[in-house]
Design an enzyme around this catalytic site. Structure first.
Site, PDB file in Angstrom:
ATOM      1  N   GLU A 158      26.633 -56.919  49.848  1.00  0.00           N
ATOM      2  CA  GLU A 158      26.804 -56.386  51.202  1.00  0.00           C
ATOM      3  C   GLU A 158      27.472 -57.389  52.129  1.00  0.00           C
ATOM      4  OE1 GLU A 158      26.685 -53.438  52.105  1.00  0.00           O
ATOM      5  OE2 GLU A 158      25.696 -52.570  50.367  1.00  0.00           O
ATOM      6  N   TYR A 205      23.811 -52.660  60.137  1.00  0.00           N
ATOM      7  CA  TYR A 205      24.278 -51.995  58.921  1.00  0.00           C
ATOM      8  C   TYR A 205      23.725 -52.659  57.662  1.00  0.00           C
ATOM      9  CZ  TYR A 205      26.756 -51.228  54.715  1.00  0.00           C
ATOM     10  OH  TYR A 205      26.988 -51.006  53.398  1.00  0.00           O
ATOM     11  N   ASP A 212      28.056 -47.285  58.350  1.00  0.00           N
ATOM     12  CA  ASP A 212      29.196 -48.184  58.244  1.00  0.00           C
ATOM     13  C   ASP A 212      30.454 -47.429  58.648  1.00  0.00           C
ATOM     14  OD1 ASP A 212      29.621 -46.488  56.084  1.00  0.00           O
ATOM     15  OD2 ASP A 212      30.759 -48.034  55.040  1.00  0.00           O
ATOM     16  N   CYS A 259      37.277 -38.870  51.971  1.00  0.00           N
ATOM     17  CA  CYS A 259      37.469 -38.753  53.418  1.00  0.00           C
ATOM     18  C   CYS A 259      37.986 -40.077  53.959  1.00  0.00           C
ATOM     19  CB  CYS A 259      36.147 -38.367  54.082  1.00  0.00           C
ATOM     20  SG  CYS A 259      36.326 -37.731  55.762  1.00  0.00           S
ATOM     21  N   CYS A 287      41.423 -33.847  51.311  1.00  0.00           N
ATOM     22  CA  CYS A 287      40.561 -32.716  51.647  1.00  0.00           C
ATOM     23  C   CYS A 287      40.440 -31.720  50.488  1.00  0.00           C
ATOM     24  CB  CYS A 287      41.080 -32.019  52.903  1.00  0.00           C
ATOM     25  SG  CYS A 287      41.027 -33.064  54.388  1.00  0.00           S
ATOM     26  N   CYS A 323      37.342 -32.402  48.562  1.00  0.00           N
ATOM     27  CA  CYS A 323      36.117 -32.610  49.344  1.00  0.00           C
ATOM     28  C   CYS A 323      35.060 -31.555  49.055  1.00  0.00           C
ATOM     29  CB  CYS A 323      36.441 -32.611  50.829  1.00  0.00           C
ATOM     30  SG  CYS A 323      34.988 -32.905  51.857  1.00  0.00           S
ATOM     31  N   CYS A 335      33.398 -28.376  57.040  1.00  0.00           N
ATOM     32  CA  CYS A 335      33.899 -29.529  57.797  1.00  0.00           C
ATOM     33  C   CYS A 335      34.411 -29.077  59.161  1.00  0.00           C
ATOM     34  CB  CYS A 335      35.010 -30.237  57.032  1.00  0.00           C
ATOM     35  SG  CYS A 335      35.793 -31.581  57.980  1.00  0.00           S
TER      36      CYS A 335
END
Length: 291
Positions: free
Chosen positions: A37, A120, A138, A193, A200, A203, A209
Site C-alpha cells: 500500500e 486511505y 482511493d 472504469c 464501458c 462494465c 451507471c
DNA sequence: AAGTCGTGGTG
DNA sequence: TCACCAAGACT
C-alpha cells in the site's frame, strides 16, 4: 434513498477478472499488505511489482527492516518516487516493533497513527489484511462512484465529506463481503472504469451507471492541476538523491554539484533533503544516506 | 486548503 | 508530442 444494488455484479466481475497480484494472495501477511500500500501510493502496479518482491525477500517482517538504518530503505526504494515513503515505511517498522510487539496493528486508529499512513492506507490495511469493514476511498473508487452513482465523469479535485458518506453507505453489512467489495471497486476502476478511456463495453454495471444514463456528459469543473516536472525542485531532489543511492558510502559535495547546474536550486534542494532526513551531512563535509 | 513531494508510461 | 495520470500523505 433507494439505489440500485451494485454489489452483486461487481463482486461477480471481480471473481472473474481480478489480477493475480502478490499482495492479494492468501499467504500475504499484513506487513506485506502494508508494504504494498505504501509503495502503491501514486505509483503504478507495474513499477511496484519488482520492488515489492525484492523488499519482502530482504525484509519479510517489520523487525527485519527496523534492524537496518533508514538509509538502506531509501536505497532499496530505487526509482519508485516520493522517497520519503521509504523513510515512512522504515519509521513505521520501528514503531510497529516498539509499540505493537512487531505485529502490524489491526486497529484503524493505530494504523492511522503510523507515519505515511493516511485515511486511505489505514482503511486498506484494516480491510484487505484484517478483513474489517472500512470504506476504502482511493482515486479509483472515487472515480467509479462519481460516475456510477453521482453521474459525473470525474470526482472533485479534493476528497469531500460527501464522498466518504457515499462510500460508507454502499458498504455491504458483512465485514468479509465489505472487504472484497472495496478491492473489487478499486479493480473495476483500474481495469474498466479508467480515467482516460473507460471500457464501458466491459462494465458489469453499465445498465445502472448514472453517468452513462445521463449521456456521459464531459467533465465541466475547473481544470485539473498539471504536474510539470522538468526543471523543478522535485527533479533536482531526485537527481541529488540518485547520486547517494548509487554510491556505496558517503559522497563529496563535488559529486552533488555535478548532478545539477543551477546552484541556488541545488542548494535549496539539498537543504530540503537534509531537512526531510533523506540525506545526512557529515562533519567532514561529505554527505550520506541516513544511518 | 492548495502546494509540494518522484518517476515513468501513455493516449 | 506532451499533458495527463498513477492503491496519497502531509502541511
Amino acid at each position: 434513498m433507494h439505489r440500485p444494488t451494485y454489489a452483486e455484479p461487481i463482486l461477480s466481475w471481480y471473481t472473474e477478472h481480478a489480477r493475480d497480484l502478490p499482495w492479494r494472495r492468501p499467504d500475504a501477511s499484513p506487513w506485506a499488505v502494508l508494504v504494498s500500500e505504501i509503495m502503491l501510493q501514486q505509483t503504478p502496479v507495474s513499477r511496484v511489482l519488482p520492488a515489492y518482491e525484492a523488499w519482502l525477500t530482504r525484509w519479510p517482517t517489520p523487525a527485519a527492516l527496523a534492524a537496518e538504518p533508514p538509509g538502506e530503505a531509501v536505497r532499496a526504494w530505487g526509482r519508485l518516487g516520493y522517497p520519503r515513503r521509504a523513510l515512512n515505511l522504515h519509521a513505521s517498522a520501528r514503531a510497529i516493533v516498539d509499540r505493537h510487539d512487531g505485529q502490524v496493528p489491526p486497529a484503524y486508529d493505530d494504523l492511522r497513527a503510523l507515519p505515511g499512513v493516511g485515511a486511505y492506507t489505514a482503511a486498506a490495511v484494516a480491510s484487505f489484511a484484517y478483513r474489517q469493514r472500512h470504506a476504502v476511498l482511493d482515486t479509483n473508487v472515487r472515480r467509479v462512484l462519481a460516475r456510477m452513482v453521482t453521474g459525473v465523469e470525474y470526482p472533485p479535485k479534493t476528497q469531500t465529506a460527501g464522498e466518504v458518506r457515499l462510500a460508507e453507505s454502499l458498504l455491504p453489512p458483512d465485514a468479509e463481503t465489505a472487504a472484497t467489495w472495496g478491492v473489487a471497486v478499486m479493480e473495476l476502476g483500474a481495469l474498466v472504469c479508467t480515467a482516460r478511456t473507460p471500457r464501458c463495453a466491459d462494465c458489469p454495471v453499465i445498465a445502472s451507471c448514472a453517468w452513462r444514463l445521463a449521456g456521459k456528459p464531459p467533465y465541466d469543473g475547473p481544470a485539473r492541476k498539471g504536474q510539470t516536472y522538468a526543471g523543478t525542485d522535485r527533479q533536482c531532489r531526485g537527481r541529488l538523491l540518485a547520486v547517494l543511492r548509487h554510491a556505496s558510502g558517503p559522497v563529496e559535495r563535488a559529486a552533488l554539484d555535478d548532478a545539477w547546474d543551477d546552484v541556488r536550486q541545488r542548494e535549496r534542494a539539498l537543504a530540503s533533503l537534509i531537512e526531510d532526513g533523506l540525506i545526512d551531512p557529515l562533519d567532514d563535509g561529505r554527505f550520506t544516506l541516513p544511518r
